[in-house]
Design a protein around this motif. Structure first.
Motif, PDB file in Angstrom:
ATOM      1  N   ARG A 125       0.837  -1.189   0.000  1.00 34.41           N
ATOM      2  CA  ARG A 125       0.000   0.000   0.000  1.00 34.41           C
ATOM      3  C   ARG A 125       0.878   1.247   0.000  1.00 34.41           C
ATOM      4  O   ARG A 125       1.909   1.286   0.687  1.00 34.41           O
ATOM      5  CB  ARG A 125      -0.908  -0.008   1.223  1.00 34.41           C
ATOM      6  CG  ARG A 125      -1.924   1.122   1.238  1.00 34.41           C
ATOM      7  CD  ARG A 125      -2.836   1.012   2.428  1.00 34.41           C
ATOM      8  NE  ARG A 125      -2.091   1.146   3.683  1.00 34.41           N
ATOM      9  CZ  ARG A 125      -2.658   1.171   4.881  1.00 34.41           C
ATOM     10  NH1 ARG A 125      -3.975   1.045   4.985  1.00 34.41           N
ATOM     11  NH2 ARG A 125      -1.912   1.287   5.971  1.00 34.41           N
ATOM     12  N   VAL A 126       0.466   2.246  -0.764  1.00 36.48           N
ATOM     13  CA  VAL A 126       1.233   3.482  -0.872  1.00 36.48           C
ATOM     14  C   VAL A 126       0.311   4.671  -0.598  1.00 36.48           C
ATOM     15  O   VAL A 126      -0.901   4.611  -0.832  1.00 36.48           O
ATOM     16  CB  VAL A 126       1.889   3.621  -2.258  1.00 36.48           C
ATOM     17  CG1 VAL A 126       2.971   2.581  -2.460  1.00 36.48           C
ATOM     18  CG2 VAL A 126       0.847   3.513  -3.366  1.00 36.48           C
ATOM     19  N   THR A 127       0.900   5.741  -0.112  1.00 37.13           N
ATOM     20  CA  THR A 127       0.166   6.976   0.194  1.00 37.13           C
ATOM     21  C   THR A 127       0.974   8.159  -0.322  1.00 37.13           C
ATOM     22  O   THR A 127       2.207   8.190  -0.176  1.00 37.13           O
ATOM     23  CB  THR A 127      -0.060   7.131   1.708  1.00 37.13           C
ATOM     24  OG1 THR A 127      -0.792   6.003   2.187  1.00 37.13           O
ATOM     25  CG2 THR A 127      -0.855   8.395   2.010  1.00 37.13           C
ATOM     26  N   GLY A 128       0.286   9.121  -0.904  1.00 37.53           N
ATOM     27  CA  GLY A 128       0.965  10.297  -1.420  1.00 37.53           C
ATOM     28  C   GLY A 128      -0.003  11.189  -2.175  1.00 37.53           C
ATOM     29  O   GLY A 128      -1.217  10.925  -2.266  1.00 37.53           O
ATOM     30  N   ASP A 129       0.532  12.263  -2.726  1.00 40.77           N
ATOM     31  CA  ASP A 129      -0.276  13.202  -3.512  1.00 40.77           C
ATOM     32  C   ASP A 129      -0.393  12.695  -4.950  1.00 40.77           C
ATOM     33  O   ASP A 129       0.459  11.962  -5.444  1.00 40.77           O
ATOM     34  CB  ASP A 129       0.366  14.585  -3.498  1.00 40.77           C
ATOM     35  CG  ASP A 129       0.447  15.161  -2.092  1.00 40.77           C
ATOM     36  OD1 ASP A 129      -0.332  14.701  -1.225  1.00 40.77           O
ATOM     37  OD2 ASP A 129       1.291  16.056  -1.868  1.00 40.77           O
ATOM     38  N   GLY A 130      -1.454  13.115  -5.598  1.00 41.00           N
ATOM     39  CA  GLY A 130      -1.645  12.674  -6.973  1.00 41.00           C
ATOM     40  C   GLY A 130      -2.900  13.257  -7.575  1.00 41.00           C
ATOM     41  O   GLY A 130      -3.257  14.417  -7.325  1.00 41.00           O
ATOM     42  N   GLY A 173       3.803  10.759 -15.495  1.00 42.98           N
ATOM     43  CA  GLY A 173       4.669  10.649 -14.331  1.00 42.98           C
ATOM     44  C   GLY A 173       4.083   9.908 -13.155  1.00 42.98           C
ATOM     45  O   GLY A 173       4.650   9.960 -12.053  1.00 42.98           O
ATOM     46  N   ALA A 174       2.959   9.217 -13.325  1.00 45.87           N
ATOM     47  CA  ALA A 174       2.361   8.481 -12.211  1.00 45.87           C
ATOM     48  C   ALA A 174       3.279   7.346 -11.769  1.00 45.87           C
ATOM     49  O   ALA A 174       3.941   6.702 -12.588  1.00 45.87           O
ATOM     50  CB  ALA A 174       1.002   7.922 -12.619  1.00 45.87           C
ATOM     51  N   GLU A 175       3.303   7.115 -10.464  1.00 47.24           N
ATOM     52  CA  GLU A 175       4.134   6.059  -9.888  1.00 47.24           C
ATOM     53  C   GLU A 175       3.300   4.866  -9.420  1.00 47.24           C
ATOM     54  O   GLU A 175       3.833   3.769  -9.253  1.00 47.24           O
ATOM     55  CB  GLU A 175       4.936   6.619  -8.713  1.00 47.24           C
ATOM     56  CG  GLU A 175       5.857   7.766  -9.117  1.00 47.24           C
ATOM     57  CD  GLU A 175       6.480   8.445  -7.906  1.00 47.24           C
ATOM     58  OE1 GLU A 175       6.218   7.972  -6.777  1.00 47.24           O
ATOM     59  OE2 GLU A 175       7.213   9.429  -8.078  1.00 47.24           O
ATOM     60  N   ALA A 176       2.017   5.074  -9.180  1.00 49.15           N
ATOM     61  CA  ALA A 176       1.112   4.000  -8.763  1.00 49.15           C
ATOM     62  C   ALA A 176      -0.296   4.373  -9.222  1.00 49.15           C
ATOM     63  O   ALA A 176      -0.710   5.531  -9.107  1.00 49.15           O
ATOM     64  CB  ALA A 176       1.142   3.799  -7.256  1.00 49.15           C
ATOM     65  N   ILE A 177      -1.045   3.386  -9.748  1.00 52.61           N
ATOM     66  CA  ILE A 177      -2.380   3.631 -10.304  1.00 52.61           C
ATOM     67  C   ILE A 177      -3.318   2.530  -9.822  1.00 52.61           C
ATOM     68  O   ILE A 177      -2.926   1.358  -9.716  1.00 52.61           O
ATOM     69  CB  ILE A 177      -2.350   3.674 -11.845  1.00 52.61           C
ATOM     70  CG1 ILE A 177      -1.480   4.833 -12.331  1.00 52.61           C
ATOM     71  CG2 ILE A 177      -3.755   3.812 -12.415  1.00 52.61           C
ATOM     72  CD1 ILE A 177      -1.367   4.903 -13.845  1.00 52.61           C
ATOM     73  N   ALA A 178      -4.566   2.924  -9.573  1.00 57.44           N
ATOM     74  CA  ALA A 178      -5.623   1.972  -9.230  1.00 57.44           C
ATOM     75  C   ALA A 178      -6.903   2.378  -9.948  1.00 57.44           C
ATOM     76  O   ALA A 178      -7.188   3.572 -10.101  1.00 57.44           O
ATOM     77  CB  ALA A 178      -5.858   1.918  -7.724  1.00 57.44           C
TER      78      ALA A 178
END
Length: 277
Positions: A125-130, A173-178
């Motif tokens: 699981r990851v958390t951050g701005d996007g 530039g996305a690092e994680a997508i759902a």
């Protein structure tokens, strides 16, 4: 000799609508034989009897068909609950394994590297701005004459639309997508089956939220991309809903663990010559 007037011809036509030849044939005709009338009556009676029997059979089988459908729906829902429970147990066990691994590698520099790789592959699981890109099916068009919805709707979101949005976010530039909570990995698939969009074989429905974590200006980058401009044209042409919003402290769940594959050496094969030279 003068030609007949037009109004006289119309008057004759209304007085004698039947051609004289047809009228003579009808006058000379004989009534159908008596056995023909009886045959027609028997055929009509048999047809009515068969229709009545078929109707009674359909009415008698309706409760059993309804029960079979209800049992099938109940079985599907029970299996869905079982699948959700198993997925919850798997998530808990994976969290325990991750914690045990972190404890074992607490004093090792490879722990940080391992977490970085896990975040890149989507297994944590990851958390951050996007940003969150939302796309919604267009409402069905209504026929102005009948008032009923038309069968064809060009504003339905397709699997390739979600593929294009995900690829556009990666390029921005996305690092994680759902997609609707389903985390994408390097082996993820977005495809359609029977009119339903599947993300890694799990169904997703409208509205579709494609969430991405990346740089702070990810939303602005994506809005300037050719993909976003194309979907804005879809809004005008097909009444599809499309929006891009910046989000902070966005959390994406981990993807399921990929199946492990092991390399095995090929088994030795006997010499084709049957022995040494």
């Amino acid at each position: 000799m003068t030609a007949p007037r037009r109004d006289d011809l119309l008057a004759d036509l209304f007085r004698s609508p039947l051609d004289p030849g047809y009228a003579a044939a009808a006058a000379a005709g004989k009534p159908p034989p008596r056995w023909g009338r009886w045959a027609r009556a028997v055929v009509l009676a048999a047809t009515g009897f068969l229709l009545a029997v078929a109707y009674h059979q359909a009415v008698a089988e309706a409760p059993s068909a309804s029960r079979a459908r209800d049992d099938l729906v109940a079985d599907v829902r029970a299996r869905q609950r079982t699948s959700e429970d198993l997925q919850h147990q798997a998530d808990e066990l994976r969290a325990q394994v991750d914690q045990a691994r972190d404890d074992a590698l607490a004093d090792d520099d490879s722990a940080a590297r391992l977490k970085q790789l896990a975040a890149g592959t989507g297994t944590v699981r990851v958390t951050g701005d996007g940003a969150v890109v939302r796309v919604v099916d267009a409402p069905p068009e209504v026929d102005p004459v009948t008032g009923e919805a038309k069968e064809e709707n060009l504003g339905i979101v397709l699997d390739r639309d979600l593929q294009d949005i995900a690829n556009g976010l990666w390029q921005s530039g996305a690092e994680a997508i759902a997609v609707n909570g389903q985390r994408l990995t390097a082996t993820s698939t977005i495809r359609a089956a029977g009119g339903v969009i599947l993300v890694d074989f799990k169904p997703v429905t409208s509205p579709y939220d494609v969430s991405a974590i990346g740089p702070g200006d990810l939303a602005q980058r994506f809005e300037r991309s050719p993909t976003a401009k194309r979907f804005k044209r879809y809004v005008d042409s097909y009444r599809m809903q499309f929006s891009v919003k910046k989000r902070t402290n966005l959390t994406l769940a981990a993807a399921p663990e990929p199946p492990l594959r092991y390399a095995r050496p090929p088994s030795p094969s006997p010499s084709s010559s049957g022995g040494p030279r």
